[in-house]
Design a protein around this motif. Sequence first.
Motif, PDB file in Angstrom:
ATOM      1  N   ASP A 140       0.823  -1.206   0.000  1.00 45.95           N
ATOM      2  CA  ASP A 140       0.000   0.000   0.000  1.00 45.95           C
ATOM      3  C   ASP A 140       0.856   1.254   0.000  1.00 45.95           C
ATOM      4  OD1 ASP A 140      -2.286  -1.497  -0.051  1.00 45.95           O
ATOM      5  OD2 ASP A 140      -2.719  -1.295   2.100  1.00 45.95           O
ATOM      6  N   SER A 141       1.992   1.187   0.647  1.00 47.16           N
ATOM      7  CA  SER A 141       2.882   2.339   0.667  1.00 47.16           C
ATOM      8  C   SER A 141       3.413   2.653  -0.729  1.00 47.16           C
ATOM      9  CB  SER A 141       4.039   2.098   1.632  1.00 47.16           C
ATOM     10  OG  SER A 141       4.887   3.224   1.679  1.00 47.16           O
ATOM     11  N   MET A 142       3.700   1.629  -1.528  1.00 50.07           N
ATOM     12  CA  MET A 142       4.159   1.870  -2.899  1.00 50.07           C
ATOM     13  C   MET A 142       3.044   2.479  -3.745  1.00 50.07           C
ATOM     14  SD  MET A 142       7.334   1.117  -3.016  1.00 50.07           S
ATOM     15  CE  MET A 142       7.659   1.030  -4.772  1.00 50.07           C
ATOM     16  N   LEU A 143       1.803   2.063  -3.512  1.00 50.41           N
ATOM     17  CA  LEU A 143       0.673   2.700  -4.199  1.00 50.41           C
ATOM     18  C   LEU A 143       0.523   4.152  -3.764  1.00 50.41           C
ATOM     19  CD1 LEU A 143      -2.250   0.094  -4.329  1.00 50.41           C
ATOM     20  CD2 LEU A 143      -1.169   1.261  -6.251  1.00 50.41           C
ATOM     21  N   ASP A 144       0.708   4.396  -2.470  1.00 49.94           N
ATOM     22  CA  ASP A 144       0.636   5.761  -1.953  1.00 49.94           C
ATOM     23  C   ASP A 144       1.696   6.643  -2.593  1.00 49.94           C
ATOM     24  OD1 ASP A 144      -0.134   7.804   0.269  1.00 49.94           O
ATOM     25  OD2 ASP A 144       2.032   7.551   0.487  1.00 49.94           O
ATOM     26  N   ARG A 145       2.907   6.108  -2.757  1.00 52.90           N
ATOM     27  CA  ARG A 145       3.967   6.894  -3.380  1.00 52.90           C
ATOM     28  C   ARG A 145       3.680   7.137  -4.869  1.00 52.90           C
ATOM     29  NH1 ARG A 145       4.588   9.704  -0.787  1.00 52.90           N
ATOM     30  NH2 ARG A 145       6.426  10.511  -1.853  1.00 52.90           N
ATOM     31  N   ALA A 146       3.077   6.153  -5.535  1.00 59.36           N
ATOM     32  CA  ALA A 146       2.690   6.362  -6.938  1.00 59.36           C
ATOM     33  C   ALA A 146       1.634   7.453  -7.056  1.00 59.36           C
ATOM     34  CB  ALA A 146       2.172   5.052  -7.531  1.00 59.36           C
ATOM     35  N   PHE A 147       0.684   7.442  -6.127  1.00 60.80           N
ATOM     36  CA  PHE A 147      -0.371   8.459  -6.121  1.00 60.80           C
ATOM     37  C   PHE A 147       0.215   9.851  -5.926  1.00 60.80           C
ATOM     38  CE2 PHE A 147      -3.311  11.080  -3.638  1.00 60.80           C
ATOM     39  CZ  PHE A 147      -4.417  11.103  -4.475  1.00 60.80           C
ATOM     40  N   GLU A 148       1.104   9.996  -4.945  1.00 55.91           N
ATOM     41  CA  GLU A 148       1.681  11.323  -4.684  1.00 55.91           C
ATOM     42  C   GLU A 148       2.579  11.767  -5.829  1.00 55.91           C
ATOM     43  OE1 GLU A 148       3.860  13.853  -1.116  1.00 55.91           O
ATOM     44  OE2 GLU A 148       3.448  11.713  -0.861  1.00 55.91           O
ATOM     45  N   CYS A 149       3.275  10.830  -6.464  1.00 53.70           N
ATOM     46  CA  CYS A 149       4.115  11.175  -7.607  1.00 53.70           C
ATOM     47  C   CYS A 149       3.262  11.743  -8.736  1.00 53.70           C
ATOM     48  CB  CYS A 149       4.882   9.938  -8.070  1.00 53.70           C
ATOM     49  SG  CYS A 149       6.020  10.247  -9.443  1.00 53.70           S
ATOM     50  N   TRP A 150       2.122  11.105  -8.993  1.00 45.05           N
ATOM     51  CA  TRP A 150       1.237  11.616 -10.051  1.00 45.05           C
ATOM     52  C   TRP A 150       0.675  12.984  -9.680  1.00 45.05           C
ATOM     53  CZ3 TRP A 150      -4.501  10.608  -9.526  1.00 45.05           C
ATOM     54  CH2 TRP A 150      -5.213  11.339 -10.485  1.00 45.05           C
ATOM     55  N   ILE A 151       0.224  13.158  -8.452  1.00 49.29           N
ATOM     56  CA  ILE A 151      -0.375  14.432  -8.047  1.00 49.29           C
ATOM     57  C   ILE A 151       0.648  15.565  -8.169  1.00 49.29           C
ATOM     58  CG2 ILE A 151      -1.288  15.715  -6.085  1.00 49.29           C
ATOM     59  CD1 ILE A 151      -3.327  13.883  -7.377  1.00 49.29           C
ATOM     60  N   HIS A 152       1.856  15.352  -7.679  1.00 49.25           N
ATOM     61  CA  HIS A 152       2.860  16.415  -7.743  1.00 49.25           C
ATOM     62  C   HIS A 152       3.395  16.612  -9.153  1.00 49.25           C
ATOM     63  CE1 HIS A 152       2.624  17.227  -3.600  1.00 49.25           C
ATOM     64  NE2 HIS A 152       3.297  16.182  -3.152  1.00 49.25           N
ATOM     65  N   ALA A 153       3.377  15.571  -9.963  1.00 45.05           N
ATOM     66  CA  ALA A 153       3.723  15.757 -11.374  1.00 45.05           C
ATOM     67  C   ALA A 153       2.705  16.673 -12.045  1.00 45.05           C
ATOM     68  CB  ALA A 153       3.778  14.411 -12.083  1.00 45.05           C
ATOM     69  N   GLY A 154       1.427  16.530 -11.674  1.00 45.28           N
ATOM     70  CA  GLY A 154       0.427  17.453 -12.185  1.00 45.28           C
ATOM     71  C   GLY A 154       0.653  18.878 -11.716  1.00 45.28           C
TER      72      GLY A 154
END
Length: 451
Positions: A303-317
């Motif tokens: 779940d932590s890796m999914l959380d990091r993927a989510f934050e990476c996408w949000i901050h990339a936006g």
Amino acid sequence: MNGPDRQEPFEEPDRDRSEAEAEPGPENGDGAGGAGGPGGRSEQPDTRRPPRIPLPRTSIEDSGQPLPDPPLALDHRVLKSLLGAWALAACSVEEAIAVEEHLGHCGPCAEEALRLRDAVGLLHQEESLDLDPGLRNRVIENCLGRRPPRIPVPEWAVPYDAETARLDALLRDIGDSEWHAPVRLRWFDEDHPVSRKTTVAGVIAHLLAVDGMVALALGLDDPLGRDAPPRADPGRRTEAYWRASYFPPTRAVRGPWREQTHELIRTVSFTAGRTQGSGSGGLTVPYGAPDEHGRRVELPLRDSMLDRAFECWIHAGDIAQAVDYPYEPPSPRHLHRMIDLAARMLPGTLAERRRAGLAAPSQGLVAAGAPGRSLRLEVEGMGGGEWFIPLDSPGADASPDREVAHVALDGVEFCRLAAGHVSPEEAAAGQVGDRQAIRDVLFAAASLSRM
């Protein structure tokens, strides 16, 4: 009477006659006794006007210039065979002239030429110069299908691999000056929106510092080194990293960040391989020190890796918006995993808010696994689905039988809500049922956000 008082009637001067009299000639001093002196011609400039009707132009035959080549003399059969090449603009200049002259008086050939031109338009459709976003995944899948990896990336780490690669592609395209473009990080603290101003390089430094918490859980080096505060949350780690930099972060932070993402993917792949497949070996990632009640916020590694993927996408936006760069949401399969993680975290977050006095009291605590009041969360669009959220007890069995409210949101909009980029009042596209339960769940979704 011809006396001195006699006046001659007024007459309009004859313009043509005046101009004619002004012409040099024998009567106007052009002879031997003229104004130009004995035996001389007048030296006054010629003020004659150009003729009102232009003179005929000289024919090209009389100019001495070379004549143009005559058009090709081709019969109907040859001209008809050239229609395809003419439609493709593959004829010579002489052939094109001959074909176009022929089309002016040959109806069947003109109709055939029109059909051929329309067909050529279908062969040359306009295409974007940008690569297909799915091309990378197709190439990788094709390569892996031919030669499977000895140690594959676990399925739950693929979204992180994909989002870090997409962000790295964005960073490759921006210039040096754009690394200092202002970016505002936004999230929710309790019920209030909070923001922090930084730069594009500062956002990458933030991702590097928070990814370091996963690195520590895997036994890797901490990117903060000795400056890392003990058992700190993501916000404090980021502030510590920013303070430790003598100068504001620049594009040089991209290298360490990308190297760390590769190392995380390699390590979780080996970890999953040692635990027989897709498991994470029971590893958890702590997010900060325990609270005043001794509870510690932590997530399983997957779940932590999914959380990091989510934050990476949000901050990339956030970065893409700051530098005016087009950026698309994740693939539907990865987006669904991120939404599922947020939906699974909502019951615990709602219980935490209730203990803090930020949500309405429970209307009926039940034992874990027992049916309880639930809210149906319907996420529309690609990557969406349906989730039932327990409202009173985090471990209750949420089902349609005890549904008291229904909320419908777009998938990307729900992720923006969970990232603290949109207020709960503006997020829901449709609401039916218990208004208090809807408000509590929407604010719990916004509370998932952090710096």
